[in-house]
Design a protein around this motif. Structure first.
Motif, PDB file in Angstrom:
ATOM      1  N   ASP A 259     -32.052   6.497  22.631  1.00 63.52           N
ATOM      2  CA  ASP A 259     -30.601   6.393  22.775  1.00 63.52           C
ATOM      3  C   ASP A 259     -30.159   6.804  24.169  1.00 63.52           C
ATOM      4  OD1 ASP A 259     -30.698   5.730  20.140  1.00 63.52           O
ATOM      5  OD2 ASP A 259     -29.652   7.505  19.401  1.00 63.52           O
ATOM      6  N   PHE A 260     -30.989   7.561  24.875  1.00 59.58           N
ATOM      7  CA  PHE A 260     -30.660   7.998  26.223  1.00 59.58           C
ATOM      8  C   PHE A 260     -30.604   6.804  27.186  1.00 59.58           C
ATOM      9  CE2 PHE A 260     -31.914   9.702  30.417  1.00 59.58           C
ATOM     10  CZ  PHE A 260     -30.887  10.615  30.594  1.00 59.58           C
ATOM     11  N   VAL A 261     -31.470   5.804  26.961  1.00 61.06           N
ATOM     12  CA  VAL A 261     -31.536   4.636  27.837  1.00 61.06           C
ATOM     13  C   VAL A 261     -30.865   3.425  27.189  1.00 61.06           C
ATOM     14  CG1 VAL A 261     -33.090   3.015  28.995  1.00 61.06           C
ATOM     15  CG2 VAL A 261     -33.621   5.459  28.956  1.00 61.06           C
ATOM     16  N   ALA A 262     -31.233   3.139  25.963  1.00 61.86           N
ATOM     17  CA  ALA A 262     -30.711   1.980  25.247  1.00 61.86           C
ATOM     18  C   ALA A 262     -29.676   2.457  24.232  1.00 61.86           C
ATOM     19  CB  ALA A 262     -31.844   1.233  24.551  1.00 61.86           C
ATOM     20  N   ILE A 263     -28.432   2.375  24.594  1.00 66.52           N
ATOM     21  CA  ILE A 263     -27.360   2.904  23.744  1.00 66.52           C
ATOM     22  C   ILE A 263     -27.203   2.012  22.521  1.00 66.52           C
ATOM     23  CG2 ILE A 263     -24.894   3.414  23.607  1.00 66.52           C
ATOM     24  CD1 ILE A 263     -25.055   3.824  26.705  1.00 66.52           C
TER      25      ILE A 263
END
Length: 171
Positions: free
Chosen positions: A142-146
């Protein structure tokens, strides 16, 4: 130029060089019109030990079982091959920036020739397997791909209609 250097370095050796374009080249939702294909960049006449594969011929896991090394331009296959303990040699300077896990970048024609003549050791970079796995986990996090689960939208570079609310996700 690097592909030509790799092809020329493999010619006349006992090495089998498999050239495989990225499957996204054929996906109209990813690649826009009038894009040059990878095959167009490779001379039509290849040495007998150089084979151009189809886009979907094999996946990374299948190829990892039969290759001694992976020479790639850029992309997540760099990380995938590393996780599968295949020595990886990315060619793009962007691979150092996109996947900073410590891969050796072959920069000259002589570099390719040394590897293909067996004068340079083929090995997985120290700790690259662990760092590649961590990078793959980070990329899907979730940090990169929301995650945005409330609207369905096609993954595309092309023009598309307005997003559609996914009512089932709201329930």
């Amino acid at each position: 130029q690097r592909l030509q250097a790799l092809r020329d370095a493999a010619a006349g050796t006992e090495n089998l060089l498999l050239i495989k374009p990225h499957p996204h080249e054929l996906r109209t939702e990813v690649v826009q019109e009038d894009v040059q294909r990878f095959r167009d960049l490779v001379t039509p006449h290849l040495p007998e030990n150089v084979v151009f594969l189809e886009h979907n011929s094999f996946n990374t896991h299948d190829l990892a079982e039969v290759v001694d090394a992976a020479f790639l331009w850029n992309g997540t296959a760099i990380l995938e091959f590393s996780v599968l303990d295949v020595p990886v040699f990315p060619a793009s300077v962007w691979s150092e920036r996109d996947y900073p896990v410590g891969f050796e970048i072959l920069r000259t024609r002589d570099d390719y020739e040394q590897v293909l003549r067996g004068e340079r050791v083929l090995s997985v970079a120290p700790d690259a397997t662990r760092r590649s796995a961590a990078m793959l986990r980070l990329m899907r996090s979730d940090f990169v791909a929301i995650p945005y689960k409330y609207v369905r939208r096609p993954a595309t570079n092309l023009a598309f209609p307005a997003p559609v609310l996914d009512v089932a996700m709201l329930a």
